[in-house]
Structure formats: C-alpha cells, structure tokens
Design a protein around this motif. Structure first.
Motif, short mmCIF file in Angstrom:
data_model
loop_
_atom_site.label_atom_id
_atom_site.label_comp_id
_atom_site.label_asym_id
_atom_site.label_seq_id
_atom_site.Cartn_x
_atom_site.Cartn_y
_atom_site.Cartn_z
N LEU A 302 0.84 -1.19 0.00
CA LEU A 302 0.00 0.00 0.00
C LEU A 302 0.88 1.25 0.00
N ALA A 303 0.56 2.19 -0.89
CA ALA A 303 1.31 3.45 -0.96
C ALA A 303 0.44 4.56 -0.37
N PHE A 304 0.95 5.27 0.63
CA PHE A 304 0.21 6.34 1.28
C PHE A 304 0.77 7.70 0.86
N ARG A 305 0.02 8.74 1.13
CA ARG A 305 0.40 10.06 0.62
C ARG A 305 1.61 10.65 1.34
N ASP A 306 1.85 10.20 2.60
CA ASP A 306 3.01 10.69 3.34
C ASP A 306 3.39 9.66 4.40
N GLU A 307 4.52 9.88 5.05
CA GLU A 307 5.03 8.94 6.04
C GLU A 307 4.11 8.84 7.26
N ASP A 308 3.52 9.96 7.66
CA ASP A 308 2.63 9.94 8.82
C ASP A 308 1.40 9.07 8.56
N SER A 309 0.86 9.14 7.35
CA SER A 309 -0.30 8.30 7.00
C SER A 309 0.08 6.82 7.03
N CYS A 310 1.27 6.52 6.54
CA CYS A 310 1.74 5.13 6.54
C CYS A 310 1.91 4.63 7.98
N LYS A 311 2.48 5.46 8.83
CA LYS A 311 2.66 5.07 10.23
C LYS A 311 1.32 4.91 10.94
N ALA A 312 0.34 5.76 10.57
CA ALA A 312 -0.99 5.65 11.17
C ALA A 312 -1.64 4.32 10.79
N ALA A 313 -1.50 3.93 9.52
CA ALA A 313 -2.06 2.64 9.08
C ALA A 313 -1.36 1.49 9.78
N PHE A 314 -0.03 1.57 9.90
CA PHE A 314 0.73 0.53 10.59
C PHE A 314 0.28 0.41 12.05
N SER A 315 0.13 1.54 12.73
CA SER A 315 -0.28 1.53 14.13
C SER A 315 -1.69 0.97 14.29
N MET A 316 -2.56 1.26 13.33
CA MET A 316 -3.93 0.74 13.37
C MET A 316 -3.92 -0.79 13.29
N ILE A 317 -3.08 -1.33 12.42
CA ILE A 317 -2.98 -2.78 12.29
C ILE A 317 -2.46 -3.41 13.57
N VAL A 318 -1.39 -2.83 14.11
CA VAL A 318 -0.79 -3.36 15.35
C VAL A 318 -1.80 -3.33 16.50
N GLU A 319 -2.56 -2.25 16.58
CA GLU A 319 -3.56 -2.12 17.65
C GLU A 319 -4.65 -3.18 17.53
N GLU A 320 -5.17 -3.39 16.32
CA GLU A 320 -6.23 -4.38 16.14
C GLU A 320 -5.72 -5.81 16.30
N LEU A 321 -4.48 -6.06 15.87
CA LEU A 321 -3.88 -7.37 16.09
C LEU A 321 -3.76 -7.68 17.58
#
Length: 347
Positions: A302-321
């Motif tokens: 997945l390509a996000f518009r900036d690094e912060d968006s990518c980190k937000a998506a990563f954190s969301m996955i880790v939280e739900e896992l």
C-alpha cells in the motif's frame, strides 16, 4: 505344593506388574518428547488408557510431574499461537481436536494396525513442510501444537482420576465495546462483506496496484471483532464522503505489517488465505504437498500520501492485532490452568 503354587503365582504377578510399570515409564517418557508426531502421541494415549483403564494409582509422583511439566511447556506454544498467523482459528481447532482426541483415546480399539503405531510410515507433516514464511506451514504447526496440547491436557485429567469433559473449558464471547473501531465503522460480528457500506472512521487513503500498471485508490481500514479481524479496502462514496463501499477484504491474522525501509510511505502486508484446509496426518504427505500448492500467500504493498499516514495505518494494524490476540488469549486462558480444569471435571 500349595505354597509352591502360591509363590509361582506371586512371581508371575510381580513380573506382569514389572512389565506394566516399564511400559508406563516408557509411555510417560514418550509424551515428554518434542520430536514425536502428534498422531503417534495420540496412539500412545490410547495405549495408556488400555493399560490403566480405571485407576490413577499406578501413576507415581514422578510420572505426574513429568506430565505436568510437559503440559506447562506446551502452554507457551499455545500462547505464541494467539499472536501467530492463525489466531482466529485457534479456538475452533482446540474444540475440534479436543473431541477427536477424547474419542481416540477412549476407543475400544486402536485407529490403525499396532505395527504402524510402533513403526510410523511417514514423518509428521510439520517435518515435511519447512518453509517458515508460508502460512500453510504455520497452520500445520498450529494443528500439531494443538494436538499435543490437548493430549497432554486430557492425560493429566485422567492421571488424577477425573473424567474427561466433552468440551474444553473456554471462556464465552463478550459484547463488542462501544468504543471499538468496528463499532464506529458500523461493522457487526459477522464482519465486513464486499459491497456493504461502512463509515470511514480512522480509514487512511492509499493506492495499490493489483495488476501491473493499474493503480487504484482506496481507503484502508483495519478492524477486529472478538477473535476475528480484517483488512479492508473501501471506495469512498462521492455523495457521502464519510462513508465507503467495501471492495476488498482480507484476514488480519498473519499479515505481518512492515514499512518499507527505503520508501517510508509504503506498507507491505502478507495476505494469507481466509481458511485453512484440514489435512489428515494419516494420509500420505504427498497429498498434503499437493494441497499446500493451493494455499498461497498473497502480498499487498500500500502506498500512502506521506510517512505519517503510513505510520498511522501501521499503528492501526498493530492495535487491532493486539485486541484480537488478547481476546483469543482471554478465551483460552482457562485451558492453560490445568488445576482449574481438573477441579471442574467430575469423578
């Protein structure tokens, strides 16, 4: 003459008991080994029940300690599986294998020829499948671990003179918290389905190409409900900007999120199959290899518009896992306490 016969009978009885204890020692030692297939251990469990059908008196303190130590060692592997590739299937597999194991070791006859019990014709599937990166290999390991765990659990209950319950002790489900991401998105316990609408709360815009040269724009969202979790790609509705339509759904378990080291706006995900075909270990391993070819892991970048968006998506996955893993662990926790299980069993 009468006394002589009594001596002979006594000596024969002592000899039988000696052999019985030798076999018991060998079987308990077998259950403590980690390089034996679960199928062979189940056969050993059946033999133990035949050897000691009614009484736990033949188990000495050393036997009980060995069985308990082996069980506690196996619990750590079960806990690892709550954070592994197939956490959403762990409870189902535990319950299914519990019934099968109970039926196997309480049967009046062995499942197969005694010669094959002593000389198994093939290696365990976990030995045949060596790819640590494959979700299929992880699933095989899960089944093997659960089979051993269930057998040790049931043998301990039997060794202290209790009757095996028909079902393992599992905590029931609980209602989804109102503050959960799934609740905010409007997803119920059945999970997201393609073409349904949901709220794009916490969703992050991204791009992905499922085909070379055909990049598509989506909103990425991760949610978990109880012991299930999903990765979602949704199209935003033009007339309702805060809502979207689900286009693609993939399992959350085993996705192994990783931000690209060279492109910090890229998020790599492994996409395992949504279900795992049960492989009967009694069948030839070549059959298992054929089935394994149909179970191939996918990959998303997945390509996000900036690094912060990518980190937000990563954190969301880790939280739900973590939420998913914690719920699976909460539900199986009673099974990890062998004394509690024994106390709830009946004589």
């Amino acid at each position: 003459m009468f006394q002589f016969k009594l001596v002979i009978i006594w000596q024969e009885k002592e000899s039988v008991l000696h052999v019985k204890f030798k076999v018991l020692d060998a079987l308990v030692s077998l259950f403590c080994r980690s390089n034996i297939s679960a199928e062979t251990l189940w056969d050993g469990g059946w033999l133990l029940r035949q050897l000691l059908p009614y009484s736990e008196a033949d188990f000495n303190s050393h036997h009980l300690k060995l069985l308990k130590d082996s069980f506690h060692s196996c619990t750590s592997s079960i806990l690892d599986e709550t954070k592994g590739t197939w956490p959403d299937l762990l409870i189902m597999v535990l319950c299914d294998e519990w019934r099968k194991c109970k039926r196997t070791i309480e049967a009046s006859s062995p499942r197969k020829d005694p010669k094959s019990m002593l000389l198994p014709s093939h290696k365990s599937l976990s030995e045949e499948l060596t790819s640590g990166e494959s979700s299929f290999a992880s699933g095989e390991r899960l089944f093997e671990i659960v089979k051993v765990f269930v057998l040790l659990h049931q043998l301990h209950i039997f060794s202290v003179g209790k009757v095996l319950p028909d079902q393992p002790l599992i905590h029931p489900t609980v209602d989804v918290m109102e503050t959960s991401r799934a609740k905010r998105a409007g997803v119920d316990s059945l999970g997201p389905k393609p073409s349904i609408e949901l709220r794009l709360v916490d969703a992050v815009p991204c791009r992905i190409a499922f085909e070379r040269g055909k990049e598509r724009h989506f909103h990425f969202l991760t949610i978990s409900v109880g012991i299930s979790g999903w990765l979602i790609l949704a199209d935003e509705l033009p007339v309702r900007p805060s809502f979207g339509v689900v286009r693609v759904v993939a399992p959350l378990g085993g996705c192994n999120p990783r931000i690209d080291e060279k492109h910090m706006r890229w998020l790599h995900l492994r996409i395992r199959p949504s279900s795992f075909p049960y492989i009967d270990a009694a069948k030839h391993t070549a059959h298992a290899k054929v089935k394994s070819k149909a179970l191939v892991d996918g990959r998303w970048t997945l390509a996000f518009r900036d690094e912060d968006s990518c980190k937000a998506a990563f954190s969301m996955i880790v939280e739900e896992l973590k939420l998913l893993s914690n719920e699976v662990e909460r539900r199986v926790k009673p099974m990890l306490d062998i004394e509690r299980t024994v106390d709830t069993s009946t004589k």
